[in-house]
Design a protein around this motif. Structure first.
Motif, PDB file in Angstrom:
ATOM      1  N   TYR A  50      34.321  53.813 -58.005  1.00 16.13           N
ATOM      2  CA  TYR A  50      34.230  54.508 -59.237  1.00 16.13           C
ATOM      3  C   TYR A  50      34.058  53.639 -60.515  1.00 16.13           C
ATOM      4  CZ  TYR A  50      36.089  58.146 -56.281  1.00 16.13           C
ATOM      5  OH  TYR A  50      36.531  59.296 -55.090  1.00 16.13           O
ATOM      6  N   TYR A  51      33.982  52.427 -60.141  1.00 16.72           N
ATOM      7  CA  TYR A  51      33.914  51.537 -61.365  1.00 16.72           C
ATOM      8  C   TYR A  51      33.289  50.168 -60.820  1.00 16.72           C
ATOM      9  CZ  TYR A  51      38.014  49.383 -59.365  1.00 16.72           C
ATOM     10  OH  TYR A  51      39.161  48.848 -58.672  1.00 16.72           O
ATOM     11  N   SER A  52      32.839  49.592 -61.912  1.00 20.39           N
ATOM     12  CA  SER A  52      32.184  48.033 -61.800  1.00 20.39           C
ATOM     13  C   SER A  52      32.619  47.206 -62.871  1.00 20.39           C
ATOM     14  CB  SER A  52      30.956  48.006 -61.397  1.00 20.39           C
ATOM     15  OG  SER A  52      29.923  48.399 -62.609  1.00 20.39           O
ATOM     16  N   PHE A  53      32.701  45.985 -62.746  1.00 18.18           N
ATOM     17  CA  PHE A  53      32.967  45.010 -63.681  1.00 18.18           C
ATOM     18  C   PHE A  53      32.520  43.724 -63.562  1.00 18.18           C
ATOM     19  CE2 PHE A  53      37.066  45.521 -61.507  1.00 18.18           C
ATOM     20  CZ  PHE A  53      37.267  44.166 -61.590  1.00 18.18           C
ATOM     21  N   GLU A  54      32.630  42.957 -64.468  1.00 22.09           N
ATOM     22  CA  GLU A  54      32.210  41.425 -64.244  1.00 22.09           C
ATOM     23  C   GLU A  54      33.514  40.584 -64.282  1.00 22.09           C
ATOM     24  OE1 GLU A  54      29.223  39.806 -66.870  1.00 22.09           O
ATOM     25  OE2 GLU A  54      27.728  41.152 -66.119  1.00 22.09           O
ATOM     26  N   TYR A  55      33.575  39.692 -63.195  1.00 21.51           N
ATOM     27  CA  TYR A  55      34.863  38.731 -63.152  1.00 21.51           C
ATOM     28  C   TYR A  55      34.447  37.321 -63.077  1.00 21.51           C
ATOM     29  CZ  TYR A  55      33.457  38.467 -58.079  1.00 21.51           C
ATOM     30  OH  TYR A  55      32.972  38.468 -56.824  1.00 21.51           O
ATOM     31  N   PRO A  56      35.382  36.436 -63.350  1.00 20.88           N
ATOM     32  CA  PRO A  56      34.814  34.944 -63.441  1.00 20.88           C
ATOM     33  C   PRO A  56      34.626  34.484 -61.940  1.00 20.88           C
ATOM     34  CG  PRO A  56      37.104  35.299 -63.780  1.00 20.88           C
ATOM     35  CD  PRO A  56      36.658  36.682 -63.734  1.00 20.88           C
ATOM     36  N   THR A 150      40.194  54.362 -69.645  1.00 25.25           N
ATOM     37  CA  THR A 150      40.002  55.599 -69.239  1.00 25.25           C
ATOM     38  C   THR A 150      38.835  56.249 -69.806  1.00 25.25           C
ATOM     39  OG1 THR A 150      41.086  57.769 -68.776  1.00 25.25           O
ATOM     40  CG2 THR A 150      41.565  56.717 -70.758  1.00 25.25           C
ATOM     41  N   ASP A 151      38.169  56.932 -69.384  1.00 23.75           N
ATOM     42  CA  ASP A 151      37.063  57.706 -70.078  1.00 23.75           C
ATOM     43  C   ASP A 151      37.519  59.160 -70.664  1.00 23.75           C
ATOM     44  OD1 ASP A 151      37.628  59.270 -67.696  1.00 23.75           O
ATOM     45  OD2 ASP A 151      35.127  59.360 -67.167  1.00 23.75           O
ATOM     46  N   SER A 152      38.906  59.583 -70.445  1.00 25.21           N
ATOM     47  CA  SER A 152      39.777  60.400 -70.542  1.00 25.21           C
ATOM     48  C   SER A 152      39.697  61.706 -69.881  1.00 25.21           C
ATOM     49  CB  SER A 152      39.378  60.776 -72.229  1.00 25.21           C
ATOM     50  OG  SER A 152      39.715  59.814 -73.095  1.00 25.21           O
ATOM     51  N   THR A 153      38.531  61.945 -68.994  1.00 26.33           N
ATOM     52  CA  THR A 153      38.297  63.158 -68.371  1.00 26.33           C
ATOM     53  C   THR A 153      38.297  62.771 -66.811  1.00 26.33           C
ATOM     54  OG1 THR A 153      35.983  62.616 -68.376  1.00 26.33           O
ATOM     55  CG2 THR A 153      37.190  64.173 -70.095  1.00 26.33           C
ATOM     56  N   THR A 189      32.783  44.773 -69.887  1.00 26.91           N
ATOM     57  CA  THR A 189      31.672  44.869 -68.881  1.00 26.91           C
ATOM     58  C   THR A 189      32.018  46.090 -67.973  1.00 26.91           C
ATOM     59  OG1 THR A 189      32.530  43.476 -67.402  1.00 26.91           O
ATOM     60  CG2 THR A 189      30.751  42.613 -69.055  1.00 26.91           C
ATOM     61  N   LEU A 190      33.003  46.841 -68.048  1.00 24.03           N
ATOM     62  CA  LEU A 190      33.743  47.913 -67.185  1.00 24.03           C
ATOM     63  C   LEU A 190      32.484  49.131 -67.280  1.00 24.03           C
ATOM     64  CD1 LEU A 190      35.897  49.214 -65.401  1.00 24.03           C
ATOM     65  CD2 LEU A 190      36.635  50.230 -67.188  1.00 24.03           C
ATOM     66  N   GLU A 191      31.974  49.547 -66.201  1.00 24.33           N
ATOM     67  CA  GLU A 191      31.352  50.723 -66.118  1.00 24.33           C
ATOM     68  C   GLU A 191      31.671  51.752 -65.128  1.00 24.33           C
ATOM     69  OE1 GLU A 191      27.003  50.600 -65.995  1.00 24.33           O
ATOM     70  OE2 GLU A 191      26.955  48.490 -66.930  1.00 24.33           O
ATOM     71  N   TRP A 192      31.895  52.989 -65.436  1.00 20.76           N
ATOM     72  CA  TRP A 192      32.304  54.014 -64.515  1.00 20.76           C
ATOM     73  C   TRP A 192      31.028  54.506 -63.563  1.00 20.76           C
ATOM     74  CZ3 TRP A 192      37.322  53.571 -65.049  1.00 20.76           C
ATOM     75  CH2 TRP A 192      37.992  53.446 -66.127  1.00 20.76           C
TER      76      TRP A 192
END
Length: 193
Positions: A50-56, A150-153, A189-192
């Motif tokens: 449900y999500y992706s992001f960048e980490y070190p 959150t994206d609220s929905t 960088t978080l993307e749903w």
């Protein structure tokens, strides 16, 4: 006899004067190891549903072994600093207010050790990411940084930073600040999905 007494007094005064030099060893104040911070570089975590992001690059991603049934929970571990960002994820189905309240209650648990709690509002309309980041100040605070997004929905993601050592946040402050930059990068960088 008087000469002997005068000689002893003079000798005693001479010994006192000689013994008052600056060459007495003094105990050194307590010190801490110097911590070298690695260069900032990032990888993308794209294996979650449900999500992706960048980490070190100096961190590793591990599953949450304490919540094996939660497949979308992960830990961002910093082995060099003995720190971990615990990431939990929940689908929103009309229960967003309950998740926000739960996140707030996790902050309240640290209030007995905290000398201050600051928050920062997160608003990224382009990525549809909203939330709060909490900075918990105080020497004995177990988790100096927590956040929720959150994206609220549909999506709710919560993170908290813990160190696997006795909390002494005054001496750990450079590391906390360094990892805080990584958390801010994670958030931007978080993307749903």
């Amino acid at each position: 006899m008087r000469k002997l007494t005068n000689s002893l007094v003079a000798l005693l005064l001479l010994l006192v004067a000689v013994s008052c030099g600056d060459n007495h060893p003094q105990p050194k104040p307590r010190g801490y190891f110097r911590i070298d911070m690695p260069e900032k570089q990032y990888l993308t975590l794209d294996t979650m549903r449900y999500y992706s992001f960048e980490y070190p690059v100096y961190a590793t991603i591990t599953p949450d072994f304490y919540s094996v049934e939660e497949k979308d929970w992960a830990n961002v571990e910093f082995p060099a600093f003995k720190g971990t960002i615990h990431i939990s994820y929940k689908n929103v189905d009309g229960n967003l207010s309950q998740y926000v309240e739960d996140a707030y209650q996790m902050i309240i648990k640290h209030i007995t050790k905290a000398t201050g709690i600051r928050d920062s509002i997160i608003v990224n309309k382009d990525r549809n990411v909203f939330g709060l980041m909490y900075f918990l100040e105080g020497e004995g605070v177990a988790s100096p940084l927590q956040f929720y997004l959150t994206d609220s929905t549909e999506h709710f993601l919560r993170g908290s930073l813990y160190f696997n050592l006795y909390p002494n946040n005054d001496s750990m402050q450079p590391v906390i600040n360094y990892i805080t930059e990584d958390v801010k990068h994670l958030i931007t960088t978080l993307e749903w999905k």
